[in-house]
Design an enzyme around this catalytic site. Structure first.
Site, PDB file in Angstrom:
ATOM      1  N   LYS A 105      44.137 -16.187   4.279  1.00 34.69           N
ATOM      2  CA  LYS A 105      42.534 -16.243   4.935  1.00 34.69           C
ATOM      3  C   LYS A 105      42.201 -16.922   5.105  1.00 34.69           C
ATOM      4  O   LYS A 105      42.116 -18.339   5.085  1.00 34.69           O
ATOM      5  CB  LYS A 105      42.028 -15.948   3.772  1.00 34.69           C
ATOM      6  CG  LYS A 105      41.431 -13.492   3.682  1.00 34.69           C
ATOM      7  CD  LYS A 105      42.348 -12.643   3.930  1.00 34.69           C
ATOM      8  CE  LYS A 105      40.872 -11.382   4.257  1.00 34.69           C
ATOM      9  NZ  LYS A 105      41.790 -10.655   4.571  1.00 34.69           N
TER      10      LYS A 105
HETATM   11  P1  NAD Z   1      33.004  -4.479   9.036  1.00 38.88           P
HETATM   12  O1  NAD Z   1      32.264  -5.759   9.058  1.00 38.88           O
HETATM   13  O2  NAD Z   1      33.688  -3.732  10.535  1.00 38.88           O
HETATM   14  O3  NAD Z   1      32.370  -3.224   8.331  1.00 38.88           O
HETATM   15  C1  NAD Z   1      31.850  -3.830   6.839  1.00 38.88           C
HETATM   16  C2  NAD Z   1      31.379  -2.760   6.689  1.00 38.88           C
HETATM   17  O4  NAD Z   1      30.718  -2.851   5.010  1.00 38.88           O
HETATM   18  C3  NAD Z   1      29.943  -2.380   7.145  1.00 38.88           C
HETATM   19  O5  NAD Z   1      29.692  -1.068   7.076  1.00 38.88           O
HETATM   20  C4  NAD Z   1      28.530  -3.076   6.341  1.00 38.88           C
HETATM   21  O6  NAD Z   1      27.034  -2.464   6.563  1.00 38.88           O
HETATM   22  C5  NAD Z   1      29.041  -3.021   5.183  1.00 38.88           C
HETATM   23  N1  NAD Z   1      28.712  -3.672   3.936  1.00 38.88           N
HETATM   24  C6  NAD Z   1      28.998  -5.160   4.143  1.00 38.88           C
HETATM   25  N2  NAD Z   1      28.550  -5.654   3.091  1.00 38.88           N
HETATM   26  C7  NAD Z   1      28.348  -4.687   2.565  1.00 38.88           C
HETATM   27  C8  NAD Z   1      27.369  -4.097   0.934  1.00 38.88           C
HETATM   28  N3  NAD Z   1      27.213  -6.175   0.010  1.00 38.88           N
HETATM   29  N4  NAD Z   1      27.821  -3.418   0.205  1.00 38.88           N
HETATM   30  C9  NAD Z   1      27.735  -2.408   0.975  1.00 38.88           C
HETATM   31  N5  NAD Z   1      28.403  -2.150   2.031  1.00 38.88           N
HETATM   32  C10 NAD Z   1      28.586  -3.422   2.434  1.00 38.88           C
HETATM   33  O7  NAD Z   1      34.442  -4.636   8.466  1.00 38.88           O
HETATM   34  P2  NAD Z   1      35.603  -3.988   8.074  1.00 38.88           P
HETATM   35  O8  NAD Z   1      37.015  -4.425   9.017  1.00 38.88           O
HETATM   36  O9  NAD Z   1      35.681  -2.544   8.162  1.00 38.88           O
HETATM   37  O10 NAD Z   1      36.651  -4.418   6.577  1.00 38.88           O
HETATM   38  C11 NAD Z   1      35.862  -3.318   5.466  1.00 38.88           C
HETATM   39  C12 NAD Z   1      36.840  -4.050   4.459  1.00 38.88           C
HETATM   40  O11 NAD Z   1      38.127  -3.196   3.962  1.00 38.88           O
HETATM   41  C13 NAD Z   1      36.583  -5.201   3.817  1.00 38.88           C
HETATM   42  O12 NAD Z   1      36.522  -5.588   2.259  1.00 38.88           O
HETATM   43  C14 NAD Z   1      38.107  -5.844   4.344  1.00 38.88           C
HETATM   44  O13 NAD Z   1      38.451  -6.775   3.946  1.00 38.88           O
HETATM   45  C15 NAD Z   1      39.046  -5.078   4.091  1.00 38.88           C
HETATM   46  N6  NAD Z   1      39.726  -4.801   5.425  1.00 38.88           N
HETATM   47  C16 NAD Z   1      39.592  -4.584   6.627  1.00 38.88           C
HETATM   48  C17 NAD Z   1      40.494  -4.883   6.962  1.00 38.88           C
HETATM   49  C18 NAD Z   1      41.254  -4.620   8.847  1.00 38.88           C
HETATM   50  O14 NAD Z   1      42.152  -4.897   9.920  1.00 38.88           O
HETATM   51  N7  NAD Z   1      40.027  -4.271   9.764  1.00 38.88           N
HETATM   52  C19 NAD Z   1      42.965  -4.746   6.571  1.00 38.88           C
HETATM   53  C20 NAD Z   1      42.419  -4.505   5.388  1.00 38.88           C
HETATM   54  C21 NAD Z   1      41.442  -5.073   4.555  1.00 38.88           C
END
Ligand code: NAD
Length: 415
Positions: A105
């Site tokens: 990461k």
């Molecule tokens: P993103 O940046 O596209 O979206 C993040 C979302 O979380 C936004 O809606 C934001 O407003 C919200 N957010 C941020 N801080 C917050 C808080 N303190 N309280 C409430 N909401 C909050 O990110 P993403 O790619 O959708 O990732 C979201 C989660 O999924 C993360 O934990 C990430 O590690 C996990 N994840 C993502 C992927 C991927 O392929 N993108 C893969 C595996 C896991």
């Protein structure tokens, strides 16, 4: 949640699995130690002429089963401990899914939403240059995570390629299609969450038609899960972002919400349904709850208010061990992060394979393979949980940890 807590939580979960697997102390020490950790300075010229020095991290936790793989996070709360915890999770996730990768990461504490495109590009290019020596298609392959997207991956790929003097698409995944990205990658994590939620619903005899879904996070992951479950007939009753969101008991208009956010509007200000806070979200009556934002959101302070039957962890590490125990006691089926959100790394693997072969698959092939892999993984984890009389998280970790431990045994200790 403090970032040090996320590391403690990941290690607590690991210990529970290691104990059940009967791993000795030496193997446990080996399995939690990080192979390599790099902290770099990222001096970046800001638009107002100031020089800002960001700190960048890249942690490779374990490369026993293959090159390291994991996202890059741009978020104000990023710390070394959090990135380490997420790298460890990636190792178990890749092993659980049978992917030939170890876990990694990276991240930079910064607020990407407050930075211009030029600032983001300069910061990304310098960060990539600083970690150049330890990344590569057969070494460590970054991908998008919170705050990073296809454009950031394109800059990382270009910077790496310019240093090598040859175009190397396989150095990152989650790239734009034109540069060797894969069809279906952008939606892969959300689709994966949807596929395992369908399996969990079948298991509980829950009909998805009309089922109520509440989501925290309306980014890449949250938006796709909402769209997929809505197409299945579910009602999306609430969605929140960092400053709260919207709620409507008979189902929100997702298209309007998505258009409002795409136009730069704030989710909580979208004129559909009523305003709701993040704290209220967790107490809502619903059938499926999907945390898809940051870690440490489901804690002992709110776990006893959760009324969902299924909690599908789109986010990484959203549930603390204390909350896990409460949810278990209350009969909430928790689909753990390393299973629920593994669709992203699975299609990243497809992308990497396509890049190495310069041969690209159709979206139909990708989605069919993803569905098969996710559904099989769910059933494998459920069978292990049944066999060992434990929860899905411990069972998933037992499978992942066991595979890495076996890899260590087979490879032996060098020199
Ligand atoms: P993103 O940046 O596209 O979206 C993040 C979302 O979380 C936004 O809606 C934001 O407003 C919200 N957010 C941020 N801080 C917050 C808080 N303190 N309280 C409430 N909401 C909050 O990110 P993403 O790619 O959708 O990732 C979201 C989660 O999924 C993360 O934990 C990430 O590690 C996990 N994840 C993502 C992927 C991927 O392929 N993108 C893969 C595996 C896991």
């Amino acid at each position: 949640m403090a970032a040090a807590d996320s590391l403690r939580h990941i290690l607590t979960q690991f210990e529970a699995a290691a104990e059940r697997l009967g791993l000795d102390a030496g193997m446990r020490r080996r399995l939690v130690a990080c192979d390599r950790a790099l902290i770099v300075s990222v001096p970046t010229l800001m638009d107002d002429g100031r020089l800002h020095v960001f700190t960048g991290y890249r942690i490779q936790h374990n490369n026993t089963l293959g090159p390291a793989k994991g996202g890059v996070r741009y978020h104000p709360d990023v710390t070394l401990d959090e990135i380490t915890a997420l790298a460890i999770l990636m190792t178990w996730k890749c092993a659980l899914m049978g992917l030939p990768y170890g876990g990694a990461k990276g991240g930079i504490p910064c607020d990407p939403r407050a930075m211009s495109r030029g600032e983001l590009e300069r910061m990304t290019r310098r960060y990539t240059t600083e970690i150049f020596l330890i990344i590569g298609p057969d070494l460590d392959i970054p991908a998008p995570d919170m705050g990073t997207d296809e454009q950031i991956m394109a800059w990382m790929m270009d910077t790496y390629s310019m240093q090598r003097g040859v175009t190397v698409p396989g150095v990152v995944t989650g790239k734009p299609l034109l540069l060797g990205g894969s069809l279906g990658r952008r939606e892969a994590t959300g689709r994966g969450v949807y596929y395992v939620a369908v399996e969990a619903a079948k298991l509980l005899g829950l009909t998805l038609e009309g089922a109520r879904v509440a989501l925290q996070g309306f980014g890449n992951v949250g938006r796709t899960v909402a769209q997929q479950l809505s197409q299945e007939g579910c009602r999306i009753v609430a969605v929140t972002g960092s400053r709260g969101g919207r709620h409507q008991a008979d189902g929100l208009d997702l298209e309007r919400l998505a258009a409002h956010v795409a136009d730069g509007g704030r989710l909580e200000e979208c004129p559909v349904g009523d305003r709701i806070t993040n704290a209220e979200l967790f107490g809502l009556p619903c059938d499926i709850l999907v945390p898809a934002a940051v870690g440490g959101q489901v804690t002992e302070a709110n776990a006893d208010q959760i009324r969902a039957r299924i909690l599908a962890e789109g986010a990484n590490a959203p549930t603390t061990p204390e909350a896990d125990a409460i949810l278990r006691e209350r009969g909430v089926l928790v689909i753990p992060d390393i299973l629920a959100n593994a669709g992203g790394v699975t299609v990243s693997y497809f992308e990497w394979v396509q890049d190495l072969q310069f041969y690209f698959w159709t979206e139909r092939e990708i989605n069919l393979r993803l569905r098969e892999i996710m559904s099989q993984a769910f059933r494998r984890v459920h069978a292990a949980a049944d066999k060992h009389k434990t929860d899905l998280r411990t069972a998933a970790l037992m499978i992942g940890v066991q595979r890495v431990a076996e890899g260590h045994r087979l490879r032996g200790l060098y020199p």
